[in-house]
Design a protein around this motif. Structure first.
Motif, mmCIF file in Angstrom:
data_model
loop_
_atom_site.group_PDB
_atom_site.id
_atom_site.type_symbol
_atom_site.label_atom_id
_atom_site.label_comp_id
_atom_site.label_asym_id
_atom_site.label_seq_id
_atom_site.Cartn_x
_atom_site.Cartn_y
_atom_site.Cartn_z
ATOM 1 N N UNK A 84 73.610 37.708 49.807
ATOM 2 C CA UNK A 84 73.624 38.810 50.773
ATOM 3 C C UNK A 84 72.451 38.842 51.750
ATOM 4 N N UNK A 85 71.275 38.366 51.345
ATOM 5 C CA UNK A 85 70.081 38.503 52.184
ATOM 6 C C UNK A 85 69.742 37.208 52.933
ATOM 7 N N UNK A 86 69.962 36.062 52.325
ATOM 8 C CA UNK A 86 69.424 34.805 52.855
ATOM 9 C C UNK A 86 70.453 33.847 53.453
ATOM 10 N N UNK A 87 71.672 33.863 52.954
ATOM 11 C CA UNK A 87 72.629 32.811 53.322
ATOM 12 C C UNK A 87 73.064 32.857 54.777
ATOM 13 N N UNK A 88 72.930 34.004 55.449
ATOM 14 C CA UNK A 88 73.301 34.064 56.862
ATOM 15 C C UNK A 88 72.468 33.118 57.710
ATOM 16 N N UNK A 89 71.176 33.142 57.522
ATOM 17 C CA UNK A 89 70.281 32.233 58.263
ATOM 18 C C UNK A 89 70.236 30.853 57.623
ATOM 19 N N UNK A 90 70.262 30.819 56.288
ATOM 20 C CA UNK A 90 70.128 29.552 55.558
ATOM 21 C C UNK A 90 71.502 28.959 55.259
ATOM 22 N N UNK A 91 72.156 28.546 56.354
ATOM 23 C CA UNK A 91 73.448 27.860 56.297
ATOM 24 C C UNK A 91 73.450 26.838 57.430
ATOM 25 N N UNK A 92 74.366 25.879 57.422
ATOM 26 C CA UNK A 92 74.361 24.863 58.479
ATOM 27 C C UNK A 92 74.467 25.443 59.894
ATOM 28 N N UNK A 93 75.074 26.611 60.047
ATOM 29 C CA UNK A 93 75.212 27.221 61.372
ATOM 30 C C UNK A 93 74.185 28.332 61.606
ATOM 31 N N UNK A 94 73.294 28.578 60.633
ATOM 32 C CA UNK A 94 72.346 29.679 60.719
ATOM 33 C C UNK A 94 71.084 29.331 61.471
ATOM 34 N N UNK A 95 70.277 30.357 61.700
ATOM 35 C CA UNK A 95 69.027 30.205 62.452
ATOM 36 C C UNK A 95 68.046 29.253 61.773
ATOM 37 N N UNK A 96 68.125 29.101 60.449
ATOM 38 C CA UNK A 96 67.202 28.236 59.713
ATOM 39 C C UNK A 96 67.822 26.881 59.364
ATOM 40 N N UNK A 97 68.877 26.495 60.061
ATOM 41 C CA UNK A 97 69.589 25.243 59.745
ATOM 42 C C UNK A 97 68.675 24.025 59.788
ATOM 43 N N UNK A 98 67.715 24.017 60.705
ATOM 44 C CA UNK A 98 66.842 22.848 60.865
ATOM 45 C C UNK A 98 66.010 22.567 59.623
ATOM 46 N N UNK A 99 65.801 23.575 58.774
ATOM 47 C CA UNK A 99 65.009 23.368 57.563
ATOM 48 C C UNK A 99 65.771 22.608 56.491
ATOM 49 N N UNK A 100 67.113 22.577 56.603
ATOM 50 C CA UNK A 100 67.917 21.942 55.562
ATOM 51 C C UNK A 100 67.958 22.747 54.279
ATOM 52 N N UNK A 101 67.494 23.987 54.336
ATOM 53 C CA UNK A 101 67.493 24.874 53.169
ATOM 54 C C UNK A 101 68.725 25.750 53.265
ATOM 55 N N UNK A 102 69.750 25.379 52.491
ATOM 56 C CA UNK A 102 71.020 26.093 52.533
ATOM 57 C C UNK A 102 71.209 26.864 51.231
ATOM 58 N N UNK A 103 71.553 28.145 51.367
ATOM 59 C CA UNK A 103 71.580 29.061 50.225
ATOM 60 C C UNK A 103 72.920 29.787 50.111
ATOM 61 N N UNK A 104 74.031 29.084 50.362
ATOM 62 C CA UNK A 104 75.341 29.741 50.350
ATOM 63 C C UNK A 104 75.923 29.948 48.966
ATOM 64 N N UNK A 105 75.562 29.103 48.003
ATOM 65 C CA UNK A 105 76.018 29.277 46.619
ATOM 66 C C UNK A 105 74.951 28.718 45.689
#
Length: 174
Positions: A84-105
């Motif tokens: 709920x808090x992190x996966x929006x930005x930490x996804x391949x299409x999110x604002x933090x995509x360049x970090x490679x830190x994906x938190x969708x599951x």
């Protein structure tokens, strides 16, 4: 080292059970040290083993038991915080995509976080299992140093940060 034997079980998953290791110190096919002396077996339950006379089989039993995780699980943290808090930005299409830190599951979060160097400081792991003090995630969550705070909307409640710290301290298990 003629006084030791090493079993490399890297990559082998042993089921919870009792196992026995037997090394031949007598008979036609026996274990010899570098001086061609037969194994001094006769395990008495403590090391070093043997009775001081070459020969005799070494047999020992041991149990494998999976540790029970008592603290918070990654699945619980994923459901309550990461999705709920992190996966929006930490996804391949999110604002933090360049970090490679994906938190969708939880699987993706574990793979992206645990034992992975931080992009901002490759000398520190995002999550160092059993070491929350030296985990970049904790630095971000607590706004330690010049790393900035996550989430960008402000710090999480202290109780939530404490749960994540405990998960890391417990080994950051999946």
């Amino acid at each position: 080292n003629p006084a030791s034997a090493v079993f490399d079980l890297a990559g082998v998953t042993l089921a919870d059970d009792t196992y026995r290791v037997s090394l031949a110190g007598a008979g036609a096919s026996l274990i010899l040290d570098t001086d061609a002396n037969a194994l001094d077996g006769e395990f008495s339950g403590t090391f070093p083993s043997g009775n001081g006379v070459a020969g005799g089989n070494f047999t020992v039993q041991f149990a494998v038991a999976t540790p029970v995780q008592l603290g918070p699980t990654l699945d619980e943290i994923q459901t309550a915080v990461l999705t709920p808090v992190c996966s929006g930005c930490h996804s391949p299409a999110g604002a933090a995509a360049a970090t490679g830190l994906f938190l969708r599951d939880a699987d993706e979060s574990h793979m992206s976080l645990v034992s992975v160097p931080s992009v901002a400081d490759p000398m520190i792991l995002r999550v160092a299992p059993a070491d929350p003090v030296n985990s970049y995630l904790m630095h971000k969550l607590q706004n330690i140093g010049d790393v900035g705070v996550m989430p960008p909307t402000g710090m999480l409640p202290q109780t939530t940060i404490d749960v994540i710290r405990e998960w890391i301290a417990d080994g950051a298990l999946r």
